[in-house]
Motif scaffolding. Structure first.
Motif, PDB file in Angstrom:
ATOM      1  N   LEU A  57       0.815  -1.214   0.000  1.00 51.87           N
ATOM      2  CA  LEU A  57       0.000   0.000   0.000  1.00 51.87           C
ATOM      3  C   LEU A  57       0.851   1.268   0.000  1.00 51.87           C
ATOM      4  O   LEU A  57       0.506   2.252  -0.662  1.00 51.87           O
ATOM      5  N   VAL A  58       1.965   1.259   0.722  1.00 52.38           N
ATOM      6  CA  VAL A  58       2.830   2.441   0.745  1.00 52.38           C
ATOM      7  C   VAL A  58       3.524   2.625  -0.599  1.00 52.38           C
ATOM      8  O   VAL A  58       3.414   3.682  -1.231  1.00 52.38           O
ATOM      9  N   LEU A  59       4.255   1.608  -1.046  1.00 55.47           N
ATOM     10  CA  LEU A  59       5.041   1.749  -2.276  1.00 55.47           C
ATOM     11  C   LEU A  59       4.146   1.905  -3.505  1.00 55.47           C
ATOM     12  O   LEU A  59       4.385   2.781  -4.343  1.00 55.47           O
ATOM     13  N   ASN A  60       3.125   1.092  -3.608  1.00 55.07           N
ATOM     14  CA  ASN A  60       2.232   1.198  -4.753  1.00 55.07           C
ATOM     15  C   ASN A  60       1.457   2.512  -4.725  1.00 55.07           C
ATOM     16  O   ASN A  60       1.227   3.118  -5.774  1.00 55.07           O
ATOM     17  N   GLY A  61       1.071   2.949  -3.532  1.00 52.94           N
ATOM     18  CA  GLY A  61       0.377   4.233  -3.408  1.00 52.94           C
ATOM     19  C   GLY A  61       1.247   5.387  -3.884  1.00 52.94           C
ATOM     20  O   GLY A  61       0.764   6.319  -4.537  1.00 52.94           O
ATOM     21  N   ALA A 101      -3.389  21.334 -10.819  1.00 56.43           N
ATOM     22  CA  ALA A 101      -4.433  20.419 -10.334  1.00 56.43           C
ATOM     23  C   ALA A 101      -3.873  19.009 -10.164  1.00 56.43           C
ATOM     24  O   ALA A 101      -4.102  18.358  -9.131  1.00 56.43           O
ATOM     25  N   PHE A 102      -3.129  18.533 -11.159  1.00 58.18           N
ATOM     26  CA  PHE A 102      -2.539  17.196 -11.058  1.00 58.18           C
ATOM     27  C   PHE A 102      -1.523  17.120  -9.917  1.00 58.18           C
ATOM     28  O   PHE A 102      -1.465  16.121  -9.190  1.00 58.18           O
ATOM     29  N   VAL A 103      -0.720  18.154  -9.747  1.00 58.45           N
ATOM     30  CA  VAL A 103       0.296  18.144  -8.686  1.00 58.45           C
ATOM     31  C   VAL A 103      -0.363  18.120  -7.308  1.00 58.45           C
ATOM     32  O   VAL A 103       0.056  17.358  -6.424  1.00 58.45           O
ATOM     33  N   VAL A 104      -1.398  18.915  -7.111  1.00 60.33           N
ATOM     34  CA  VAL A 104      -2.071  18.943  -5.809  1.00 60.33           C
ATOM     35  C   VAL A 104      -2.743  17.600  -5.510  1.00 60.33           C
ATOM     36  O   VAL A 104      -2.604  17.055  -4.408  1.00 60.33           O
ATOM     37  N   VAL A 105      -3.452  17.044  -6.483  1.00 65.31           N
ATOM     38  CA  VAL A 105      -4.100  15.740  -6.266  1.00 65.31           C
ATOM     39  C   VAL A 105      -3.042  14.664  -6.018  1.00 65.31           C
ATOM     40  O   VAL A 105      -3.204  13.815  -5.143  1.00 65.31           O
ATOM     41  N   GLY A 106      -1.945  14.714  -6.760  1.00 58.28           N
ATOM     42  CA  GLY A 106      -0.858  13.760  -6.540  1.00 58.28           C
ATOM     43  C   GLY A 106      -0.242  13.916  -5.149  1.00 58.28           C
ATOM     44  O   GLY A 106       0.086  12.920  -4.495  1.00 58.28           O
ATOM     45  N   ALA A 107      -0.087  15.153  -4.699  1.00 62.22           N
ATOM     46  CA  ALA A 107       0.469  15.400  -3.359  1.00 62.22           C
ATOM     47  C   ALA A 107      -0.443  14.822  -2.278  1.00 62.22           C
ATOM     48  O   ALA A 107       0.036  14.249  -1.290  1.00 62.22           O
ATOM     49  N   ILE A 108      -1.741  14.942  -2.467  1.00 61.40           N
ATOM     50  CA  ILE A 108      -2.683  14.333  -1.518  1.00 61.40           C
ATOM     51  C   ILE A 108      -2.497  12.817  -1.508  1.00 61.40           C
ATOM     52  O   ILE A 108      -2.506  12.176  -0.453  1.00 61.40           O
ATOM     53  N   GLY A 109      -2.290  12.240  -2.679  1.00 57.23           N
ATOM     54  CA  GLY A 109      -2.041  10.795  -2.779  1.00 57.23           C
ATOM     55  C   GLY A 109      -0.754  10.383  -2.084  1.00 57.23           C
ATOM     56  O   GLY A 109      -0.693   9.333  -1.441  1.00 57.23           O
ATOM     57  N   ILE A 110       0.279  11.211  -2.197  1.00 53.39           N
ATOM     58  CA  ILE A 110       1.557  10.917  -1.531  1.00 53.39           C
ATOM     59  C   ILE A 110       1.369  10.904  -0.023  1.00 53.39           C
ATOM     60  O   ILE A 110       1.795   9.961   0.661  1.00 53.39           O
ATOM     61  N   VAL A 111       0.704  11.922   0.500  1.00 53.99           N
ATOM     62  CA  VAL A 111       0.456  11.988   1.945  1.00 53.99           C
ATOM     63  C   VAL A 111      -0.389  10.799   2.394  1.00 53.99           C
ATOM     64  O   VAL A 111      -0.104  10.162   3.417  1.00 53.99           O
ATOM     65  N   LEU A 126       1.673   7.591   2.602  1.00 55.24           N
ATOM     66  CA  LEU A 126       2.573   7.543   3.763  1.00 55.24           C
ATOM     67  C   LEU A 126       1.822   7.211   5.050  1.00 55.24           C
ATOM     68  O   LEU A 126       2.410   6.685   5.990  1.00 55.24           O
ATOM     69  N   ARG A 127       0.529   7.474   5.073  1.00 55.89           N
ATOM     70  CA  ARG A 127      -0.270   7.123   6.257  1.00 55.89           C
ATOM     71  C   ARG A 127      -0.339   5.603   6.455  1.00 55.89           C
ATOM     72  O   ARG A 127      -0.546   5.132   7.563  1.00 55.89           O
ATOM     73  N   GLN A 159       1.553   3.505   9.166  1.00 57.50           N
ATOM     74  CA  GLN A 159       1.035   3.271  10.515  1.00 57.50           C
ATOM     75  C   GLN A 159       0.384   1.898  10.671  1.00 57.50           C
ATOM     76  O   GLN A 159       0.110   1.476  11.790  1.00 57.50           O
ATOM     77  N   LEU A 160       0.146   1.213   9.558  1.00 54.84           N
ATOM     78  CA  LEU A 160      -0.389  -0.142   9.654  1.00 54.84           C
ATOM     79  C   LEU A 160       0.644  -1.055  10.299  1.00 54.84           C
ATOM     80  O   LEU A 160       1.841  -0.911  10.038  1.00 54.84           O
ATOM     81  N   PRO A 161       0.204  -2.005  11.105  1.00 53.42           N
ATOM     82  CA  PRO A 161       1.165  -2.978  11.617  1.00 53.42           C
ATOM     83  C   PRO A 161       1.719  -3.818  10.467  1.00 53.42           C
ATOM     84  O   PRO A 161       1.040  -4.021   9.453  1.00 53.42           O
ATOM     85  N   LYS A 162       2.954  -4.299  10.623  1.00 52.95           N
ATOM     86  CA  LYS A 162       3.571  -5.105   9.558  1.00 52.95           C
ATOM     87  C   LYS A 162       2.725  -6.316   9.197  1.00 52.95           C
ATOM     88  O   LYS A 162       2.691  -6.742   8.057  1.00 52.95           O
TER      89      LYS A 162
END
Length: 168
Positions: free
Chosen positions: A30-34, A133-143, A146-147, A150-153
């Motif tokens: 989820l992190v890397l693919n996201g 628009a693409f950069v802002v939406v992409g930045a939201i996706g990056i953040v 990274l969330r 917080q998932l356990p391994k």
């Protein structure tokens, strides 16, 4: 042809999703693919009329791959702990939340597009406004990606088989 290439990527990922989740686990995937999905959105913002078709096709194929993996992994993880009696309600809620999140993404992109044009004092958007628009939406996706750190391994291990030893 653009849509076809995107959906070929989407379809192509279906065959390797389960093995990747089993090998890497939900959190890592989820992190890397996201991040890949988010950066592919940002990259779309930098496409121009003179961008080579091969590059556009490769980017759209990658975007299709990553979106397919992300939606499949998220849906699988979301239902991992849902009992049979609650699946119908959970499915309805999950579907509704996905639609709302996509709607919010479009709304944010439209707002950024209009704001960018307005800041330039223009009535109509130009290519640079779409880039923002693409950069802002992409930045939201990056953040968002990274969330998932917080998932356990071991999140979803009972579904994916990640980290389990198979004995014959």
């Amino acid at each position: 042809s653009y849509l076809l290439v995107y959906f070929l990527g989407n379809l192509g990922m279906k065959t390797v999703t389960t093995p990747l989740l089993r090998f890497f686990g939900f959190r890592t995937v989820l992190v890397l693919n996201g991040l890949i999905a988010a950066f592919s959105i940002v990259a779309c913002g930098f496409l121009a009329p003179d961008t080579p078709q091969l590059f556009i096709h490769a980017l759209l194929f990658l975007a299709g791959l990553s979106r397919s993996m992300e939606f499949t992994a998220l849906n699988t993880l979301a239902f991992a702990d849902i009992g049979p009696a609650q699946r119908s309600s959970a499915s309805t809620l999950s579907s509704m939340l996905q639609q709302v999140s996509m709607l919010l993404g479009v709304a944010v992109a439209a707002a950024v597009l209009n704001l960018s044009a307005a800041l330039r004092g223009a009535d109509n958007p130009v290519l640079a406004d779409f880039r923002w628009a693409f950069v802002v939406v992409g930045a939201i996706g990056i953040v968002s990606s990274l969330r998932f750190l917080q998932l356990p391994k071991e999140a979803g291990a009972e579904v994916s088989g990640h980290g389990t030893v198979r004995r014959n």
